[in-house]
Design a protein around this motif. Structure first.
Motif, mmCIF file in Angstrom:
data_model
loop_
_atom_site.group_PDB
_atom_site.id
_atom_site.type_symbol
_atom_site.label_atom_id
_atom_site.label_comp_id
_atom_site.label_asym_id
_atom_site.label_seq_id
_atom_site.Cartn_x
_atom_site.Cartn_y
_atom_site.Cartn_z
ATOM 1 N N HIS A 125 -11.560 -4.168 -9.189
ATOM 2 C CA HIS A 125 -10.488 -5.129 -9.102
ATOM 3 C C HIS A 125 -9.093 -4.434 -9.852
ATOM 4 O O HIS A 125 -8.142 -4.746 -9.415
ATOM 5 N N PHE A 126 -9.191 -3.815 -10.981
ATOM 6 C CA PHE A 126 -8.174 -3.416 -11.595
ATOM 7 C C PHE A 126 -7.496 -2.187 -10.755
ATOM 8 O O PHE A 126 -6.237 -2.282 -10.779
ATOM 9 N N GLY A 127 -8.426 -1.477 -10.161
ATOM 10 C CA GLY A 127 -7.796 -0.471 -8.988
ATOM 11 C C GLY A 127 -6.936 -0.942 -8.011
ATOM 12 O O GLY A 127 -6.050 -0.666 -7.681
ATOM 13 N N LEU A 128 -7.686 -2.139 -7.508
ATOM 14 C CA LEU A 128 -6.761 -2.847 -6.370
ATOM 15 C C LEU A 128 -5.450 -3.334 -6.925
ATOM 16 O O LEU A 128 -4.546 -3.336 -6.347
ATOM 17 N N LEU A 129 -5.715 -3.966 -8.240
ATOM 18 C CA LEU A 129 -4.415 -4.400 -8.790
ATOM 19 C C LEU A 129 -3.287 -3.576 -8.893
ATOM 20 O O LEU A 129 -1.998 -3.486 -8.624
ATOM 21 N N SER A 162 -1.322 -3.933 1.979
ATOM 22 C CA SER A 162 -1.402 -5.335 1.357
ATOM 23 C C SER A 162 -2.657 -6.097 1.929
ATOM 24 O O SER A 162 -3.379 -6.656 1.254
ATOM 25 N N ILE A 163 -2.852 -6.128 3.094
ATOM 26 C CA ILE A 163 -3.825 -6.915 3.847
ATOM 27 C C ILE A 163 -5.068 -6.325 3.396
ATOM 28 O O ILE A 163 -5.902 -7.153 2.702
ATOM 29 N N LEU A 164 -5.221 -5.163 3.216
ATOM 30 C CA LEU A 164 -6.270 -4.409 2.952
ATOM 31 C C LEU A 164 -6.751 -4.732 1.438
ATOM 32 O O LEU A 164 -8.030 -5.237 0.927
ATOM 33 N N ILE A 180 7.911 2.536 9.932
ATOM 34 C CA ILE A 180 6.721 3.382 9.679
ATOM 35 C C ILE A 180 5.957 2.781 8.107
ATOM 36 O O ILE A 180 4.891 2.326 8.081
ATOM 37 N N MET A 181 6.910 2.928 7.144
ATOM 38 C CA MET A 181 6.568 2.722 5.651
ATOM 39 C C MET A 181 6.360 1.132 5.540
ATOM 40 O O MET A 181 5.400 0.852 4.810
ATOM 41 N N ILE A 182 7.139 0.224 6.270
ATOM 42 C CA ILE A 182 6.903 -1.227 6.123
ATOM 43 C C ILE A 182 5.609 -1.506 6.638
ATOM 44 O O ILE A 182 4.844 -2.255 6.214
ATOM 45 N N THR A 183 5.349 -0.954 7.672
ATOM 46 C CA THR A 183 4.061 -1.193 8.518
ATOM 47 C C THR A 183 2.679 -0.581 7.518
ATOM 48 O O THR A 183 2.076 -1.262 7.330
ATOM 49 N N LEU A 184 2.939 0.607 6.994
ATOM 50 C CA LEU A 184 1.669 0.968 6.238
ATOM 51 C C LEU A 184 1.707 0.156 5.042
ATOM 52 O O LEU A 184 0.641 -0.265 4.529
ATOM 53 N N SER A 185 2.662 -0.697 4.438
ATOM 54 C CA SER A 185 2.744 -1.197 3.232
ATOM 55 C C SER A 185 2.162 -2.610 3.570
ATOM 56 O O SER A 185 1.273 -3.173 2.878
ATOM 57 N N PHE A 186 2.231 -3.161 4.995
ATOM 58 C CA PHE A 186 1.676 -4.390 5.268
ATOM 59 C C PHE A 186 -0.052 -4.088 5.191
ATOM 60 O O PHE A 186 -0.598 -5.041 4.959
ATOM 61 N N PHE A 187 -0.212 -3.004 5.974
ATOM 62 C CA PHE A 187 -1.567 -2.539 6.107
ATOM 63 C C PHE A 187 -2.306 -2.509 4.496
ATOM 64 O O PHE A 187 -3.494 -2.949 4.296
#
Length: 109
Positions: free
Chosen positions: A41-45, A91-93, A82-89
């Motif tokens: 969880h810390f890594g995800l944070l 975030s979701i992940l 592209i970067m915004i889309t990657l950032s979205f993924f």
């Protein structure tokens, strides 16, 4: 134009969600001992903070500048999209993985 409008709402929600998640996680993990999941969880944070920082401090100022320049109706550069889309993924992940791990911890206790 939609991206610029949307980010004005999502940016504060990113930080609000992170604050609530950190507070709730710190409280809950103080009650249970799950050191491996705490570390994950810390890594995800850290990933969420990096992703939110990128959106808040790199993308957001550029979007606001485009709006001030009257360019909000123009398409964003492909590299930004592209970067915004990657950032979205990312975030979701990270959010869904963190939620899944939290449910694992809850069901174990």
């Amino acid at each position: 134009e939609t991206t610029i409008r949307t980010h004005k709402v999502t940016k504060p929600l990113i930080w609000l969600g992170l604050g609530i998640a950190v507070g709730g996680g710190a409280w809950y993990y103080s009650l249970v001992s799950e050191p491996i999941l705490q570390l994950v969880h810390f890594g995800l944070l850290i990933m969420m903070i990096a992703n939110g920082s990128y959106l808040s401090f790199w993308i957001s100022p550029r979007l606001l500048e485009r709006e001030r320049q009257g360019k909000s109706t123009q398409l964003l550069p492909k590299s930004w999209k592209i970067m915004i889309t990657l950032s979205f993924f990312v975030s979701i992940l990270t959010w869904w993985t963190a939620l899944f791990l939290a449910m694992v911890v809850i069901t174990r206790t």
